[in-house]
Design a protein around this motif. Sequence first.
Motif, PDB file in Angstrom:
ATOM      1  N   MET A  17       6.682-145.533  55.397  1.00 59.76           N
ATOM      2  CA  MET A  17       7.661-144.522  55.835  1.00 59.76           C
ATOM      3  C   MET A  17       8.692-145.190  56.724  1.00 59.76           C
ATOM      4  O   MET A  17       8.364-146.059  57.522  1.00 59.76           O
ATOM      5  N   SER A  18       9.911-144.824  56.562  1.00 61.24           N
ATOM      6  CA  SER A  18      10.947-145.497  57.330  1.00 61.24           C
ATOM      7  C   SER A  18      10.935-145.035  58.786  1.00 61.24           C
ATOM      8  O   SER A  18      10.478-143.945  59.106  1.00 61.24           O
ATOM      9  N   HIS A  58      16.915-137.936  60.496  1.00 63.60           N
ATOM     10  CA  HIS A  58      17.129-138.114  59.065  1.00 63.60           C
ATOM     11  C   HIS A  58      18.599-137.976  58.744  1.00 63.60           C
ATOM     12  O   HIS A  58      19.152-136.890  58.852  1.00 63.60           O
ATOM     13  N   ALA A 115      17.422-139.974  50.905  1.00 58.67           N
ATOM     14  CA  ALA A 115      16.215-139.614  50.155  1.00 58.67           C
ATOM     15  C   ALA A 115      15.025-140.415  50.671  1.00 58.67           C
ATOM     16  O   ALA A 115      15.156-141.587  51.014  1.00 58.67           O
ATOM     17  N   HIS A 116      13.852-139.765  50.730  1.00 58.23           N
ATOM     18  CA  HIS A 116      12.715-140.401  51.417  1.00 58.23           C
ATOM     19  C   HIS A 116      12.112-141.586  50.683  1.00 58.23           C
ATOM     20  O   HIS A 116      11.350-142.343  51.254  1.00 58.23           O
ATOM     21  N   GLN A 117      12.449-141.770  49.364  1.00 62.19           N
ATOM     22  CA  GLN A 117      11.849-142.919  48.658  1.00 62.19           C
ATOM     23  C   GLN A 117      12.483-144.250  49.037  1.00 62.19           C
ATOM     24  O   GLN A 117      11.989-145.289  48.654  1.00 62.19           O
ATOM     25  N   PHE A 118      13.584-144.220  49.804  1.00 59.38           N
ATOM     26  CA  PHE A 118      14.250-145.465  50.186  1.00 59.38           C
ATOM     27  C   PHE A 118      13.860-145.885  51.597  1.00 59.38           C
ATOM     28  O   PHE A 118      13.608-145.047  52.459  1.00 59.38           O
ATOM     29  N   GLU A 119      13.838-147.219  51.787  1.00 58.71           N
ATOM     30  CA  GLU A 119      13.519-147.765  53.105  1.00 58.71           C
ATOM     31  C   GLU A 119      14.665-147.533  54.085  1.00 58.71           C
ATOM     32  O   GLU A 119      14.452-147.130  55.215  1.00 58.71           O
ATOM     33  N   GLN A 129      19.771-149.508  51.407  1.00 61.36           N
ATOM     34  CA  GLN A 129      19.056-149.713  50.146  1.00 61.36           C
ATOM     35  C   GLN A 129      19.392-148.596  49.160  1.00 61.36           C
ATOM     36  O   GLN A 129      19.593-148.821  47.967  1.00 61.36           O
ATOM     37  N   GLN A 130      19.473-147.368  49.697  1.00 58.67           N
ATOM     38  CA  GLN A 130      19.798-146.234  48.843  1.00 58.67           C
ATOM     39  C   GLN A 130      21.195-146.386  48.233  1.00 58.67           C
ATOM     40  O   GLN A 130      21.397-146.170  47.044  1.00 58.67           O
TER      41      GLN A 130
END
Lengths: 120, 226
Positions: free
Chosen positions: B1-2, B10, B15-19, B23-24
Amino acid sequence: MSEHTEQGGNAGHVVPVSTYVLVFFALMAGTALTTGVAYIDLGRWNTVVALAIAVTKMMLVVLFFMHAKYATGLTRIVILAGFFWLGIMITLSCSDELTRTWEIVPKGWNMIVPFVSRLF
Amino acid sequence: MSELAAHGAHPPGFAHQFETVGQQREAGRLGMWVFLVTEILFFGGMFASYTIYRALHYESFVTGSHLLEVKFGATNTYVLICSSLTMALAIRSAQTGKRKGQIIFWLILTMIFGALFLGLKLRFEWYRDYIDGIVPGINWAYNGPHAPGVQMFMCFYFFMTGLHALHMVAGLGVLTVLVIMTARNKFSPEYYAPLEISGLYWHFVDIVWIFLFALLYLIGGRYPGS
């Protein structure tokens, strides 16, 4: 660039307005040039010049408007791969299609054909 | 989790899948370029076949090319370059956190240039081609030299410019969505990915036209006796 866009690196590069305007005028000038040159008799070179100017204009759009100049290595490789594959498609298609001709059948063979066709 | 999410800070659009936000952004850009590569090869198929048939039927293609009017092709090239500049400025306005009115202004201007391109194309080129009877399959009345080859050239012309115009129409749809998103305060200097990605698409369509203009209207020359 403001620090809050730097989060995690790779933030969007803010290109100065002056650069955009310069690229814009270069593109406009390129269009005027390529249109003008088409009316001058350069023989085979008309095609070469028109394509060279189009490629130059494309480079300007890709590098500055599409930010390829500021992109990461990975993105650049993907862009180059796209053009490389396009190159393969065009050159291989041409090398096949443009080296095939209807072979002139030798006279002797012409005379044999009706004879051979009767055999089958 | 970042770290960002853990601290509850936030950023919008993250989006939560990115570090990281970076990166996103990079993933978004890369994905769009992969799509554009498929588009390069999609149009490339037409460019390749155009090249081959032009080499095989050179005289016909030059005759066909001379049926097109350079002034309209050139004007439309200028119009599209203007739209590319305004698109780039729209993204820049979002990047630098300008008022949403300014982003919408540049986006609407881009749409006006895009619509102008389509309008000129329809009214002064395709409509006139129809009246002049040089539209294969719909109204073909050409009986000058190299008629079959000229018909083939006009087929290429209509498929290539038609496909390009279809991309323009799609681009106008995308821009409409962007205007609505901007009006709803979806973008900020931290998050403007949809603007940036759509910009890549819009510039790509511009590049396609730069080549169509050179290939269909110009190459081979337009001087007397060419």
